[in-house]
Design a protein around this motif. Structure first.
Motif, PDB file in Angstrom:
ATOM      1  N   GLU A 398       9.904  27.865 -48.442  1.00 24.28           N
ATOM      2  CA  GLU A 398       8.684  28.650 -48.260  1.00 24.28           C
ATOM      3  C   GLU A 398       8.891  29.856 -47.346  1.00 24.28           C
ATOM      4  O   GLU A 398       8.036  30.740 -47.290  1.00 24.28           O
ATOM      5  CB  GLU A 398       7.554  27.758 -47.731  1.00 24.28           C
ATOM      6  CG  GLU A 398       6.938  26.882 -48.821  1.00 24.28           C
ATOM      7  CD  GLU A 398       5.680  26.178 -48.372  1.00 24.28           C
ATOM      8  OE1 GLU A 398       5.455  26.088 -47.141  1.00 24.28           O
ATOM      9  OE2 GLU A 398       4.915  25.711 -49.239  1.00 24.28           O
ATOM     10  N   THR A 399      10.002  29.911 -46.636  1.00 25.36           N
ATOM     11  CA  THR A 399      10.303  31.145 -45.889  1.00 25.36           C
ATOM     12  C   THR A 399      10.661  32.274 -46.851  1.00 25.36           C
ATOM     13  O   THR A 399      10.480  33.449 -46.535  1.00 25.36           O
ATOM     14  CB  THR A 399      11.464  30.905 -44.910  1.00 25.36           C
ATOM     15  OG1 THR A 399      12.634  30.516 -45.649  1.00 25.36           O
ATOM     16  CG2 THR A 399      11.108  29.824 -43.908  1.00 25.36           C
ATOM     17  N   GLN A 400      11.178  31.926 -48.046  1.00 27.63           N
ATOM     18  CA  GLN A 400      11.513  32.931 -49.061  1.00 27.63           C
ATOM     19  C   GLN A 400      10.427  33.047 -50.129  1.00 27.63           C
ATOM     20  O   GLN A 400      10.242  34.102 -50.717  1.00 27.63           O
ATOM     21  CB  GLN A 400      12.836  32.546 -49.734  1.00 27.63           C
ATOM     22  CG  GLN A 400      14.004  32.408 -48.750  1.00 27.63           C
ATOM     23  CD  GLN A 400      15.240  31.839 -49.422  1.00 27.63           C
ATOM     24  OE1 GLN A 400      15.654  32.321 -50.474  1.00 27.63           O
ATOM     25  NE2 GLN A 400      15.833  30.810 -48.828  1.00 27.63           N
ATOM     26  N   PHE A 401       9.707  31.905 -50.360  1.00 28.35           N
ATOM     27  CA  PHE A 401       8.640  31.881 -51.365  1.00 28.35           C
ATOM     28  C   PHE A 401       7.353  31.359 -50.724  1.00 28.35           C
ATOM     29  O   PHE A 401       6.921  30.241 -51.015  1.00 28.35           O
ATOM     30  CB  PHE A 401       9.029  30.993 -52.560  1.00 28.35           C
ATOM     31  CG  PHE A 401      10.345  31.341 -53.198  1.00 28.35           C
ATOM     32  CD1 PHE A 401      10.464  32.477 -53.992  1.00 28.35           C
ATOM     33  CD2 PHE A 401      11.462  30.540 -53.015  1.00 28.35           C
ATOM     34  CE1 PHE A 401      11.674  32.786 -54.597  1.00 28.35           C
ATOM     35  CE2 PHE A 401      12.674  30.852 -53.610  1.00 28.35           C
ATOM     36  CZ  PHE A 401      12.783  31.991 -54.404  1.00 28.35           C
ATOM     37  N   PRO A 402       6.766  32.108 -49.818  1.00 23.15           N
ATOM     38  CA  PRO A 402       5.566  31.607 -49.137  1.00 23.15           C
ATOM     39  C   PRO A 402       4.418  31.353 -50.111  1.00 23.15           C
ATOM     40  O   PRO A 402       4.204  32.132 -51.040  1.00 23.15           O
ATOM     41  CB  PRO A 402       5.231  32.723 -48.150  1.00 23.15           C
ATOM     42  CG  PRO A 402       5.871  33.945 -48.715  1.00 23.15           C
ATOM     43  CD  PRO A 402       7.111  33.489 -49.402  1.00 23.15           C
ATOM     44  N   ARG A 403       3.697  30.246 -49.872  1.00 26.41           N
ATOM     45  CA  ARG A 403       2.535  29.939 -50.709  1.00 26.41           C
ATOM     46  C   ARG A 403       1.367  30.839 -50.294  1.00 26.41           C
ATOM     47  O   ARG A 403       1.007  30.884 -49.118  1.00 26.41           O
ATOM     48  CB  ARG A 403       2.134  28.472 -50.569  1.00 26.41           C
ATOM     49  CG  ARG A 403       1.000  28.062 -51.520  1.00 26.41           C
ATOM     50  CD  ARG A 403       0.481  26.654 -51.262  1.00 26.41           C
ATOM     51  NE  ARG A 403       1.496  25.623 -51.483  1.00 26.41           N
ATOM     52  CZ  ARG A 403       1.217  24.325 -51.534  1.00 26.41           C
ATOM     53  NH1 ARG A 403      -0.045  23.914 -51.368  1.00 26.41           N
ATOM     54  NH2 ARG A 403       2.183  23.445 -51.726  1.00 26.41           N
ATOM     55  N   ILE A 404       0.753  31.476 -51.275  1.00 31.29           N
ATOM     56  CA  ILE A 404      -0.363  32.384 -50.978  1.00 31.29           C
ATOM     57  C   ILE A 404      -1.672  31.906 -51.595  1.00 31.29           C
ATOM     58  O   ILE A 404      -2.750  32.392 -51.225  1.00 31.29           O
ATOM     59  CB  ILE A 404      -0.051  33.828 -51.450  1.00 31.29           C
ATOM     60  CG1 ILE A 404       0.277  33.838 -52.948  1.00 31.29           C
ATOM     61  CG2 ILE A 404       1.097  34.419 -50.632  1.00 31.29           C
ATOM     62  CD1 ILE A 404       0.467  35.244 -53.517  1.00 31.29           C
ATOM     63  N   ALA A 405      -1.599  30.959 -52.530  1.00 36.43           N
ATOM     64  CA  ALA A 405      -2.815  30.425 -53.154  1.00 36.43           C
ATOM     65  C   ALA A 405      -2.450  29.156 -53.910  1.00 36.43           C
ATOM     66  O   ALA A 405      -1.268  28.851 -54.114  1.00 36.43           O
ATOM     67  CB  ALA A 405      -3.441  31.451 -54.098  1.00 36.43           C
ATOM     68  N   GLU A 406      -3.472  28.409 -54.321  1.00 38.30           N
ATOM     69  CA  GLU A 406      -3.224  27.189 -55.096  1.00 38.30           C
ATOM     70  C   GLU A 406      -4.453  26.797 -55.896  1.00 38.30           C
ATOM     71  O   GLU A 406      -5.580  27.200 -55.591  1.00 38.30           O
ATOM     72  CB  GLU A 406      -2.837  26.040 -54.176  1.00 38.30           C
ATOM     73  CG  GLU A 406      -3.941  25.587 -53.246  1.00 38.30           C
ATOM     74  CD  GLU A 406      -3.491  24.426 -52.365  1.00 38.30           C
ATOM     75  OE1 GLU A 406      -3.598  23.276 -52.843  1.00 38.30           O
ATOM     76  OE2 GLU A 406      -3.040  24.682 -51.240  1.00 38.30           O
ATOM     77  N   LEU A 407      -4.204  26.027 -56.927  1.00 40.82           N
ATOM     78  CA  LEU A 407      -5.259  25.368 -57.699  1.00 40.82           C
ATOM     79  C   LEU A 407      -5.029  23.871 -57.532  1.00 40.82           C
ATOM     80  O   LEU A 407      -4.078  23.319 -58.094  1.00 40.82           O
ATOM     81  CB  LEU A 407      -5.180  25.751 -59.180  1.00 40.82           C
ATOM     82  CG  LEU A 407      -5.640  27.169 -59.550  1.00 40.82           C
ATOM     83  CD1 LEU A 407      -5.241  27.481 -60.989  1.00 40.82           C
ATOM     84  CD2 LEU A 407      -7.140  27.299 -59.377  1.00 40.82           C
ATOM     85  N   PRO A 408      -5.863  23.168 -56.716  1.00 44.72           N
ATOM     86  CA  PRO A 408      -5.618  21.749 -56.444  1.00 44.72           C
ATOM     87  C   PRO A 408      -5.680  20.913 -57.722  1.00 44.72           C
ATOM     88  O   PRO A 408      -6.308  21.290 -58.709  1.00 44.72           O
ATOM     89  CB  PRO A 408      -6.748  21.366 -55.484  1.00 44.72           C
ATOM     90  CG  PRO A 408      -7.257  22.660 -54.943  1.00 44.72           C
ATOM     91  CD  PRO A 408      -7.048  23.677 -56.018  1.00 44.72           C
ATOM     92  N   PHE A 409      -5.066  19.768 -57.655  1.00 43.73           N
ATOM     93  CA  PHE A 409      -5.087  18.836 -58.782  1.00 43.73           C
ATOM     94  C   PHE A 409      -6.496  18.295 -58.981  1.00 43.73           C
ATOM     95  O   PHE A 409      -7.204  18.010 -58.016  1.00 43.73           O
ATOM     96  CB  PHE A 409      -4.132  17.667 -58.500  1.00 43.73           C
ATOM     97  CG  PHE A 409      -4.063  16.656 -59.609  1.00 43.73           C
ATOM     98  CD1 PHE A 409      -3.142  16.784 -60.626  1.00 43.73           C
ATOM     99  CD2 PHE A 409      -4.928  15.574 -59.646  1.00 43.73           C
ATOM    100  CE1 PHE A 409      -3.068  15.857 -61.648  1.00 43.73           C
ATOM    101  CE2 PHE A 409      -4.873  14.637 -60.659  1.00 43.73           C
ATOM    102  CZ  PHE A 409      -3.936  14.790 -61.665  1.00 43.73           C
ATOM    103  N   ASP A 410      -6.917  18.150 -60.221  1.00 43.40           N
ATOM    104  CA  ASP A 410      -8.118  17.379 -60.510  1.00 43.40           C
ATOM    105  C   ASP A 410      -7.900  16.600 -61.800  1.00 43.40           C
ATOM    106  O   ASP A 410      -7.032  16.921 -62.615  1.00 43.40           O
ATOM    107  CB  ASP A 410      -9.385  18.248 -60.554  1.00 43.40           C
ATOM    108  CG  ASP A 410      -9.459  19.155 -61.769  1.00 43.40           C
ATOM    109  OD1 ASP A 410      -9.281  18.666 -62.901  1.00 43.40           O
ATOM    110  OD2 ASP A 410      -9.712  20.364 -61.593  1.00 43.40           O
ATOM    111  N   SER A 411      -8.699  15.550 -61.957  1.00 44.78           N
ATOM    112  CA  SER A 411      -8.473  14.598 -63.040  1.00 44.78           C
ATOM    113  C   SER A 411      -8.790  15.158 -64.417  1.00 44.78           C
ATOM    114  O   SER A 411      -8.323  14.631 -65.425  1.00 44.78           O
ATOM    115  CB  SER A 411      -9.316  13.339 -62.803  1.00 44.78           C
ATOM    116  OG  SER A 411     -10.683  13.679 -62.702  1.00 44.78           O
TER     117      SER A 411
END
Length: 762
Positions: A398-411
């Motif tokens: 993550e120092t090279q590919f920092p997370r900037i957003a996400e879509l959490p898991f849902d069922s």
């Protein structure tokens, strides 16, 4: 009502409630109607009832009668000695039974102390015992679910139900109504159950069951049963009754013959009492208890803790071991066993890396605590651990590919996506069910789906849980981060197969069980394919005649049909607590002696009702431990094999002791019985017999408890538990050896009188 099969609105109508909850007044009225939300104890025996229960054995009653008669005829010392022996034996049994019934207290401890509910349209905390059907409860990560509930709405909710259902992975919950069908507890995704644990997310839910009306309460009812007698207890009971009847007949014959000969009644009474005391091995209960205690002490060194002493010997008679899978035969730790990376698809930004391992490392929410332990969902921990072992560590990547957003898991989507900043654009990594990802692939990969599906199916048939990874590169971060734009047009990276792996030592233990004539049976709440794969690996399934049965299939069988196949079933999958108990009882009805191992609340009824219940000491719940007869301190299935060997050794040694003590007692009987026929005085009175037995029976007999195991003890089938102690040549051995001992004595020193014996005069 099957709340999992009806919409939330109908649940509300049936409970006369709404999403804003109950008023305080309505809640109090329902509390009076339904009672408190707590587990109720069955009626307990008082201390005096427990103590008196120890005095109901037929042999003990004969001894008590002998003591009373001795007192009436003036032999007060004999009365004191006999009663002292009776009370010592009673106290030993009392303390064993007094400590036995604590399972209900453990069930109570599982209940949540407080719960958050909506009352009078406001969120407030109340005692969990005050919850009533119709309450709206608010749940979040870290909560113990305080009652059985039907979810109204969920947000990334995951629940650990392993203690209740045996399911090894956390369950993703939702509020959707389920289609009509028969669902075991583990598949009721819109329900939550009292005593289970929220590991992730939050939810709002209707309380639909409280107290004894919950699944936990139903288990409590199943635990509230009488203790199952062990083979040794049954054998000794039959032995005691048979011996006592024989003693009474012998005394009556002697008394009748003496009366016809005109002997003084007082002398006849003294002789009859002496005969009874001589015949009854009063040291047997104490010596058996000591032998079992010594065996229990040895087992502790082998990592097995005995809670109920007779269980030590029971192990030697076991014919079936019904074992839970999760944590017993397996490590209770999800592990990545196989992976496959698509060789024809690469992202330029990952050209110098392994794309699948990079995706595994970046697409998870696992963290490390200060001690370096992994924290998070068990599946994600397994994936992150696998990647880290290959030097792909999330914190470094993550120092090279920092997370900037996400879509959490849902069922509903069955996916989770993370977005990472790279020099070439936005890297999107999607993780989810493989079948779902296939539908979201870019058209350029559609042709490869049939081949990928074959590979996935081949791994799934081995019992693996399959998770796939896909990704794409966007030129910039979209203004709206939604699944419709992010999780489409993906390139398939690869997939991983996960499983809770079998213990290495369990495989050897299963083989040794079979060599000893013991049949291992897996009973689990997990899925059929997974259970079958583990059973085949361990050797539990080894022939075409070995059957695999699900809980649904079992439910469709009547008692006669199940009875016809129960001895051929080696694996049961997706079963509920009542079915586990049904399996144990069905085997017992076929005259099998059953050991049940387990660690969860759902195992407690079967543990309690099996001939021997074996709980796991490390991963086992307190409920399982309190219901069990034995606890494995190392949670190692292989320890059971060592315990079986100890059990067979103890039974062999108890038989040796009975042979020894009864031969000596038979000598006393012959001496007393034959003396009058030779015109001789009574050679021994009751108090003399007790003194002789104390010196010659108890302490020397204990040496037999230290006898080593017979060389073939684990190569022979279990001893038939229905076989009585007096079987084979044992009765004849006792009779002729007793005659050899007592015959010469009865004919010796003819001038010795009863009075001289009483005073000890030479």
């Amino acid at each position: 009502m099957d709340f999992h099969l009806v919409p939330v609105a109908e649940v509300a109508r049936s409970l006369t409630t709404s999403p804003i909850g109950l008023t305080e007044e309505a809640a109090q009225q329902r509390l009076v109607e339904y009672g408190k939300n707590q587990i109720e104890d069955a009626k307990k025996k008082t201390v005096w009832q427990l103590l008196l229960h120890q005095l109901t054995d037929f042999m003990i009653l004969v001894l008590i009668s002998a003591a009373i008669i001795s007192g009436l005829v003036g032999e007060v010392k004999s009365t004191y000695v006999i009663l002292a022996i009776v009370m010592i034996n009673a106290l030993v049994g009392f303390f064993q039974e007094y400590r036995a019934e604590k399972a209900m207290e453990a069930l109570k401890k599982m209940a949540s102390a407080q719960a958050q509910v909506l009352r009078n349209k406001q969120a407030s905390k109340v005692e969990a015992s005050e919850l009533v059907p119709g309450d709206v409860t608010l749940l979040e990560a870290g909560n113990i679910i305080p009652a059985d509930v039907r979810f109204i709405e969920t947000h990334a909710l995951k629940v650990d139900e392993s203690s209740l259902t045996g399911e090894s992975t956390n369950v993703e919950k939702n509020a959707d109504v389920l289609p009509e069908g028969d669902y075991p507890l583990g598949d009721r995704l819109n329900m939550g159950y009292k005593g289970t644990f929220v590991t992730n997310g939050r939810a709002t839910a209707y309380v639909v069951g409280t107290g004894m009306k919950t699944e936990l309460g139903r288990i409590a009812k199943l635990i509230q049963t009488d203790e199952v007698e062990t083979p040794l207890q049954k054998r000794l009971a039959v032995f005691g009754k048979s011996l006592s009847v024989a003693v009474l007949v012998l005394c009556l014959i002697f008394f009748g013959v003496g009366w016809l000969r005109g002997e003084p009644l007082l002398n006849l009474l003294l002789v009859s009492i002496s005969l009874a005391v001589a015949a009854i091995p009063e040291a047997l209960p104490a010596v058996v208890t000591i032998a079992l205690a010594l065996g229990a002490k040895r087992l502790v060194k082998s990592h097995a803790l005995i809670r109920k002493l007779p269980a030590v010997e029971t192990l030697g008679s076991v014919t079936y071991i019904c074992t839970d899978k999760t944590g017993t035969l397996t490590l209770n730790k999800m592990t990545v066993e196989q992976t496959y990376e698509v060789p024809t698809f690469t992202l330029s930004v990952l050209a110098s890396r392994n794309g699948l391992l990079t995706a595994m490392a970046l697409n998870n929410d696992v963290v490390n605590d200060p001690n370096g332990n992994w924290l998070g969902d068990s599946t994600e921990v397994a994936l992150a651990q696998f990647a880290a072992d290959k030097t792909y560590v999330r914190t470094i990547l993550e120092t090279q590919f920092p997370r900037i957003a996400e879509l959490p898991f849902d069922s509903q989507r069955k996916c989770m996506t993370t977005l990472h900043q790279t020099p070439e654009g936005i890297l999107c990594i999607t993780k989810g069910a493989v079948g779902v990802l296939f539908k979201q692939l870019d058209s350029s990969q559609k042709a490869s789906i049939p081949d990928l599906r074959k590979r996935v199916d081949a791994m799934a048939e081995q019992g693996y849980r399959m998770l796939g990874y896909a990704g794409k590169l966007l030129p910039e971060l979209p203004a709206s981060i939604v699944p419709e734009t992010i999780e489409t047009g993906l390139g398939f990276i690869g997939f991983a197969g996960l499983i809770d792996p079998p213990r290495d030592e369990a495989r050897q233990a299963v083989a040794e069980c079979k060599a000893a004539g013991i049949i291992p049976v897996m009973i689990t709440g997990d899925h059929k394919l997974t259970a079958k794969a583990v059973a085949e690996t361990l050797g539990i399934l080894s022939s075409a005649d070995d059957l695999v049965m699900t809980g649904s299939e079992l439910a469709n069988l009547d008692e006669a049909a199940f009875d016809a196949v129960v001895e051929n079933v080696r694996v049961y999958a997706r079963v509920d607590p009542e079915q586990k108990l049904r399996i144990v009882r069905a085997l017992q009805a076929r005259h099998q002696f059953v050991a049940m191992t387990g660690d969860g609340v759902n195992d407690a009824p079967a543990l309690k009702n099996a001939d021997i219940g074996i709980a796991m000491g490390i991963n086992g719940t307190e409920v399982a431990k309190e219901a069990a007869h034995m606890i494995l301190l190392d949670d190692n299935f292989a320890t059971i094999v060592k315990a079986v060997k100890h059990g067979r050794r103890i039974f062999d040694n108890i038989l040796k002791f009975i042979r020894y003590i009864m031969s000596g007692n038979a000598g006393e009987i012959w001496a007393i019985f034959l003396a009058p026929f030779f015109g001789l005085p009574i050679p021994l009175l009751a108090i003399h017999i007790l003194w002789v037995n104390l010196l010659t029976d108890g302490l020397p007999g204990l040496a037999l408890a230290y006898e080593p195991s017979e060389k073939n003890s684990m190569k022979r089938p279990p001893v038939d538990p229905r076989q009585p102690i007096f079987s084979g040549s044992l009765p004849w051995f006792i009779l002729w050896v007793g005659l050899l001992i007592g015959g010469p004595r009865s004919a010796s020193r003819p001038g010795l009188s009863t009075m001289e014996l009483g005073t000890g005069k030479p």
